[in-house]
Motif scaffolding. Structure first.
Motif, PDB file in Angstrom:
ATOM      1  N   LEU A  43       0.819  -1.213   0.000  1.00  0.00           N
ATOM      2  CA  LEU A  43       0.000   0.000   0.000  1.00  0.00           C
ATOM      3  C   LEU A  43       0.845   1.252   0.000  1.00  0.00           C
ATOM      4  CD1 LEU A  43      -2.678  -1.121   2.580  1.00  0.00           C
ATOM      5  CD2 LEU A  43      -3.006  -0.828   0.123  1.00  0.00           C
ATOM      6  N   SER A  44       1.972   1.156   0.694  1.00  0.00           N
ATOM      7  CA  SER A  44       2.893   2.294   0.752  1.00  0.00           C
ATOM      8  C   SER A  44       4.206   1.732   1.265  1.00  0.00           C
ATOM      9  CB  SER A  44       2.373   3.361   1.710  1.00  0.00           C
ATOM     10  OG  SER A  44       2.504   2.893   3.045  1.00  0.00           O
TER      11      SER A  44
ATOM     12  N   TYR B 230      -0.395  -3.446  13.660  1.00  0.00           N
ATOM     13  CA  TYR B 230       0.996  -3.036  13.477  1.00  0.00           C
ATOM     14  C   TYR B 230       1.877  -4.229  13.761  1.00  0.00           C
ATOM     15  CZ  TYR B 230      -0.691   1.713  13.321  1.00  0.00           C
ATOM     16  OH  TYR B 230      -1.351   2.844  12.949  1.00  0.00           O
TER      17      TYR B 230
ATOM     18  N   ALA C 272       3.153  -0.144   4.597  1.00  0.00           N
ATOM     19  CA  ALA C 272       1.965  -0.974   4.822  1.00  0.00           C
ATOM     20  C   ALA C 272       1.799  -1.977   3.681  1.00  0.00           C
ATOM     21  CB  ALA C 272       0.716  -0.106   4.935  1.00  0.00           C
TER      22      ALA C 272
ATOM     23  N   ARG D  19      -6.768  -1.628  13.252  1.00  0.00           N
ATOM     24  CA  ARG D  19      -5.475  -1.497  12.564  1.00  0.00           C
ATOM     25  C   ARG D  19      -4.450  -2.395  13.239  1.00  0.00           C
ATOM     26  NH1 ARG D  19      -5.825   1.392   7.941  1.00  0.00           N
ATOM     27  NH2 ARG D  19      -6.646   3.497   8.196  1.00  0.00           N
TER      28      ARG D  19
ATOM     29  N   ARG E  62       9.771   6.246  14.136  1.00  0.00           N
ATOM     30  CA  ARG E  62       8.965   6.987  15.115  1.00  0.00           C
ATOM     31  C   ARG E  62       9.691   6.919  16.445  1.00  0.00           C
ATOM     32  NH1 ARG E  62       3.505   7.252  13.187  1.00  0.00           N
ATOM     33  NH2 ARG E  62       3.163   5.663  11.567  1.00  0.00           N
TER      34      ARG E  62
HETATM   35  C1  LIG Z   1      -1.297   2.337   7.542  1.00  0.00           C
HETATM   36  O1  LIG Z   1      -0.842   2.422   6.217  1.00  0.00           O
HETATM   37  C2  LIG Z   1      -1.736   3.056   5.300  1.00  0.00           C
HETATM   38  C3  LIG Z   1      -1.132   2.951   3.940  1.00  0.00           C
HETATM   39  O2  LIG Z   1       0.084   3.580   3.848  1.00  0.00           O
HETATM   40  C4  LIG Z   1      -1.926   4.505   5.704  1.00  0.00           C
HETATM   41  O3  LIG Z   1      -2.852   5.143   4.827  1.00  0.00           O
HETATM   42  C5  LIG Z   1      -2.437   4.556   7.111  1.00  0.00           C
HETATM   43  O4  LIG Z   1      -2.512   5.892   7.523  1.00  0.00           O
HETATM   44  C6  LIG Z   1      -1.537   3.779   8.037  1.00  0.00           C
HETATM   45  N1  LIG Z   1      -2.163   3.742   9.357  1.00  0.00           N
HETATM   46  C7  LIG Z   1      -1.670   4.395  10.384  1.00  0.00           C
HETATM   47  C8  LIG Z   1      -2.509   4.421  11.608  1.00  0.00           C
HETATM   48  O5  LIG Z   1      -0.560   4.894  10.332  1.00  0.00           O
END
Ligand SMILES: *[C@@H]1O[C@H](CO)[C@@H](O)[C@H](O)[C@H]1NC(C)=O
Ligand SMILES: *[C@@H]1O[C@H](CO)[C@@H](O)[C@H](O)[C@H]1NC(C)=O
Ligand SMILES: CC(=O)N[C@H]1CO[C@H](CO)[C@@H](O)[C@@H]1O
Ligand SMILES: CC(=O)N[C@H]1CO[C@H](CO)[C@@H](O)[C@@H]1O
Length: 911
Positions: free
Chosen positions: A28-29, A109, A32, A107, A136
């Motif tokens: 996704l990025s 992690y 993620a 969510r 972080r």
């Molecule tokens: C988890 O990853 C997605 C995709 O990059 C992102 O949009 C989302 O904000 C992330 N979630 C958090 C809570 O960081």
């Protein structure tokens, strides 16, 4: 999502993080991923994991369509590089992961490692090392070695000025994404079907994807050329209804192509949709989807597929044969045909219109074959109504019909062809087609000669068009794409029907039966010697209809020098059996000359305007050939001709041969007769002369019509020469005589009853009408014109399958309608079954071939007589369908609606 995976892989956030495994479906990025399980009888569960403790840039987002308060947001610097780094490393790979934290929103992690266990590459560490993600640092718990290690790695990346830590801010890493293309068609054309590098970014369903074109970052939606997968239909209320196998098809494509590096050939852009083919080193998805039963071929988009349509059809065929997935209930259109009935070689006997042929099978049987998936030239809307009063002859009057027929005739007549049956089109009754004429069952096939598909040839010349089908309609040519391609070529080159030129016109004069015109034409033909002709129709062994191409006219032609056996006829006294071999003679002549190019020598003309002469085909003289085959006798008039000797010697050899086989042949034909179970439809032309109040009618045989004409002519000539002495005739019941009818002419008659000399009941034997008249209008019938010379010409019949209404008004309506329609007209007649008084027959109008009786039923003028004979059931059904439509339209006798069963007696009549 999460709950589904939980069922497959247990996780327990309270205890130490448990190691779980999956396959990366999508990145996704830079921080993620979506991980999926293994498919088990359906698409597997999946879950999203964000990497703990790190953050990578957000990717560009498009504004929400239709909402003005949102805007496109661009990539954050290095975000795309981070995604790509991760994508190349993990997409489609097996990974293991731990879930360290789960927010109340679900969510998750965790840490992700390449491979089966934590000894594999820790991808968060790799990202930080490359300077593609930040760590972080807020809320760091000092005792977390993992986090401490990430901080170290980040410090090293900073020191080395990697990625995010390079000077200058990384504006060059932000993509200039193009979400829309101004003119997609130009765009597609400009690529000239060269493969373009791309990444598949999204899979909407099995055959629609969103792709990122490289290197210019166009985002385009591409539909796979040539196919369609089951999809997720959106209903009016916005909810989605998945078609069967839609989720599976989507998964099939997704698991192979999502976020993979591919090449795409953009093939066409018919509207806003771009059609393309995706190339992947492991195979081509279009073909695979078809083969696995996840997709079906689509005609319109198949036309643009550049990698070989035949491969796609073959893949679909294989899926159908194996009944895979969407084809699980598939039944082939020819499934219930034996192999030998599905493909065979046969000889073409006749070309019917421009889309059908009659072939002779090995068994000797004749069969009509329609060419699959093509439509012959036809009249469109307005043209149909043009020249309404002129006699309409489809062959000459429909543009290009004659050209199409001639093309087929010249290529096929008398030749052997390969026939592959593609489908059988079921009979349609008029009810189903909403009043459009019904068709009988049709066998539709691909016909080839010398490897050439004749339908394709016809279409490419613009002499036929290709039928378009509903997508799931399997009843079509096995070479459908070739037909479509041929049609596209014909349109492009302006061939035939697609031409802008004036349509060729065929002014064909029909002078058969037109004595006056024929008379003028005779000397011309006599002088011409041998003339070219095409045999258009065979009435009997010796009577033909010819088309004379040079003179562009149609004539009736009788073979000179022979006497050919006559066919069977119905007489008042009962059925007059056919003279032996009449049928055989007709078949012989048909097989030899029908639709062939021949040469004729016209010698003379009979009184009805029929030409008499000799016919030659490929060195064979048809009169001689008929005699030689013992199918005709030499006629004394042949004496004068130059063929007399040849005829006589042919007759002699035939006589010797015939003696040996006569017995055998007659035994055979008896056997055939007793075995016959099928309905026989041998319509022959008749002339309807009289209709009775009981809905019986009288008709003359058209074939012997000329004999009657000449008999009457000479009879009246004789009367004129020797006037009759009035009152010298004594009428006796049962005697034949001549009677002077209201028009002042004499006709042959029989006396039925003598009430008094002033009241004699007579029946006109050649016309079927009756009269009561004074004996002064009667005279003796001279033996020269007796029924021995020519049997009575009027035969009584009644309509098969219908009940004559008992109600007098209803009956009058029906009789009036029949009188209007067929009295004094030529029709076609077929005997269906015998009756106590006379044979029961069906009649067809000579021009439209519409069934007269069925017309009465459809008009609600009569009711159906439901015959029980098995071989008549098809007809009965057709009649009953007609009756249903009359009932529902409340026509005539049904105007008060259908009556209930208890109002009707056992025959369905009203009490
Ligand atoms: C988890 O990853 C997605 C995709 O990059 C992102 O949009 C989302 O904000 C992330 N979630 C958090 C809570 O960081
Ligand atoms: C019919 O097909 C067979 C094989 O497909 C071929 O050998 C033969 O020549 C064909 N015959 C005709 C008349 O086209
Ligand atoms: C054009 C192309 O790439 N065709 C390939 C499609 O996929 C099959 C295997 O699935 C290959 O055999 C073709 O060469
Ligand atoms: C002149 C001509 O064509 N004569 C032919 C008539 O037909 C017979 C056989 O059918 C031939 O042998 C003749 O040559």
């Amino acid at each position: 999502m999460a709950s589904a995976v939980a069922a497959q892989v247990q996780s327990n956030p309270a205890s130490a993080p448990q190691l779980q495994r999956g396959i990366v479906k999508m990145v996704l990025s830079g921080c993620a991923v979506i991980v999926r399980g293994q498919p088990r009888g359906g698409p597997p569960p999946e879950r999203q994991i964000n990497l703990s403790n790190i953050r990578a840039g957000a990717l560009a987002r498009r504004a929400v369509q239709g909402q003005t308060d949102t805007k496109d947001t661009p990539d954050e610097p290095w975000a795309f590089q981070a995604r790509e780094f991760l994508r190349k490393k993990v997409i489609g790979k097996e990974v293991c992961f731990t879930v360290e934290n789960k927010t109340p929103q679900g969510r998750e992690y965790g840490m992700v490692y390449l491979g089966k266990d934590t000894s594999g590459e820790n991808i968060a560490e790799s990202l930080v090392t490359e300077g593609l993600a930040t760590v972080r640092r807020e809320g760091i718990r000092g005792n977390n070695p993992e986090q401490a290690r990430l901080c170290d790695l980040e410090d090293q990346a900073k020191a080395a000025k990697k990625g995010l830590w390079t000077e200058g801010g990384g504006a060059h890493t932000v993509r200039e994404l193009k979400y829309t293309i101004e003119n997609p068609r130009n765009f597609v054309d400009s690529l000239h079907q060269k493969p373009v590098n791309a990444i598949i970014e999204h899979v909407r369903d099995g055959c629609i994807v969103r792709a990122l074109l490289l290197p210019d970052y166009y985002l385009v939606t591409v539909m796979l050329s040539g196919i369609k997968c089951p999809t997720f239909k959106r209903d009016a209320d916005g909810s989605e209804t998945p078609e069967p196998f839609s989720a599976e098809a989507k998964f099939f494509t997704e698991s192979r192509l999502l976020q993979r590096d591919v090449q795409i050939i953009l093939e066409s852009c018919p509207n806003q949709v771009i059609l393309g083919t995706i190339l992947h080193p492991n195979g081509n998805i279009t073909e695979l989807l078809l083969k696995e039963g996840f997709a079906r071929c689509v005609d319109w988009s198949m036309a643009v597929y550049t990698q070989g349509a035949e491969k796609l059809r073959a893949a679909e065929r294989s899926a159908k044969e194996h009944k895979v997935r969407i084809w699980k209930d598939y039944v082939a259109p020819t499934a219930n045909l034996d192999q030998k009935d599905r493909q065979f070689v046969a000889k073409v006997m006749q070309v019917v219109n421009a889309d059908a042929i009659v072939v002779k099978l090995n068994s000797g049987e004749h069969k009509t074959i329609h060419l699959s998936s093509i439509r012959p030239p036809r009249l469109e809307g307005e043209e149909k109504n043009k020249d309404k009063d002129k006699r309409f002859r489809p062959l000459y009057d429909i543009p290009y019909m004659f050209e199409a027929r001639e093309f087929l005739r010249k290529k096929l007549i008398g030749k052997k062809v390969n026939v592959t049956v593609d489908y059988i089109r079921a009979a349609t009754s008029a009810m189903e087609t909403g009043g459009v004429p019904a068709f009988p069952e049709r066998t539709c096939a691909t016909v080839t000669i010398g490897g050439i598909n004749i339908a394709e040839a016809l279409v490419s010349k613009g002499l036929a068009t290709v039928i378009r089908y509903r997508q799931d309609d399997d009843q079509r040519s096995s070479h459908y794409d070739e037909l479509l391609a041929a049609e596209a070529r014909a349109i492009k080159n302006g061939k035939g029907l697609h031409s802008k030129k004036e349509v060729p016109i065929h002014r064909v004069a029909d002078i058969s039966g037109e004595t006056q015109k024929a008379k003028q034409f005779l000397p011309f033909l006599q002088r011409a010697g041998r003339s070219e002709a095409v045999v258009e129709y065979v009435f009997s062994g010796s009577r033909l209809k010819l088309y004379m191409p040079k003179e562009t006219c149609l004539i009736t032609f009788l073979l000179a020098g022979i006497e050919c056996p006559r066919g069977s006829r119905n007489m008042p006294s009962g059925m007059q059996v056919a003279e032996p071999y009449s049928e055989e003679a007709t078949i012989f002549t048909k097989e030899l000359v029908l639709q062939r190019e021949v040469e004729v020598e016209v010698e003379s003309m009979d009184k009805a305007g029929n030409f008499i002469g000799w016919l030659h085909i490929e060195g064979v003289n048809l009169s001689v050939a008929l005699v030689d085959n013992a199918l005709s006798k030499v006629h004394f008039t042949a004496e004068r001709s130059s063929y007399y000797k040849t005829l006589l010697s042919a007759e002699e050899t035939a006589r010797q041969r015939k003696e040996k086989v006569t017995n055998l042949k007659s035994q055979l034909s008896v056997a055939q007769l007793t075995e016959e179970k099928e309905r026989v439809a041998k319509y022959r032309p008749v002339y309807v002369t009289e209709i009775t109040d009981g809905l019986h009618f009288f008709a003359q045989d058209v074939e012997t019509g000329t004999k009657l004409e000449s008999l009457m002519e000479s009879m009246r000539g004789e009367i004129a020469a020797q006037p009759l002495v009035e009152g010298s005739f004594t009428p006796r019941r049962g005697d034949f005589c001549i009677a002077k009818f209201g028009d002042g002419e004499w006709y042959r008659a029989r006396i039925e009853k003598v009430e008094s000399p002033a009241k004699v009941h007579v029946y006109y034997i050649d016309y079927g009408n009756r009269e009561i008249l004074s004996s002064t209008r009667l005279a003796a019938l001279s033996p020269a014109f007796s029924t021995r010379t020519l049997p009575p010409q009027a035969t009584e019949y009644t309509f098969a399958f219908i009940q004559v209404p008992q109600d007098e008004d209803a009956r009058t309506d029906a009789v009036d309608s029949v009188v209007r329609d067929i009295q004094n007209t030529q029709c076609l007649l077929n005997v269906e079954y015998s009756g106590i008084v006379c044979p029961h027959v069906t009649l067809q109008f000579a021009d439209s071939k519409d069934d007269v009786g069925l017309g009465l039923v459809k008009e609600g003028l009569v009711m159906v007589d439901v015959r029980k004979e098995k071989h008549l059931q098809k007809m009965v059904t057709e009649y009953l369908n007609g009756q249903e439509s009359a009932k529902s339209a409340r026509l005539n006798i049904w105007r008060y609606g259908d009556f209930r069963d208890d109002d009707a007696d056992e025959f369905g009549f009203r009490r």
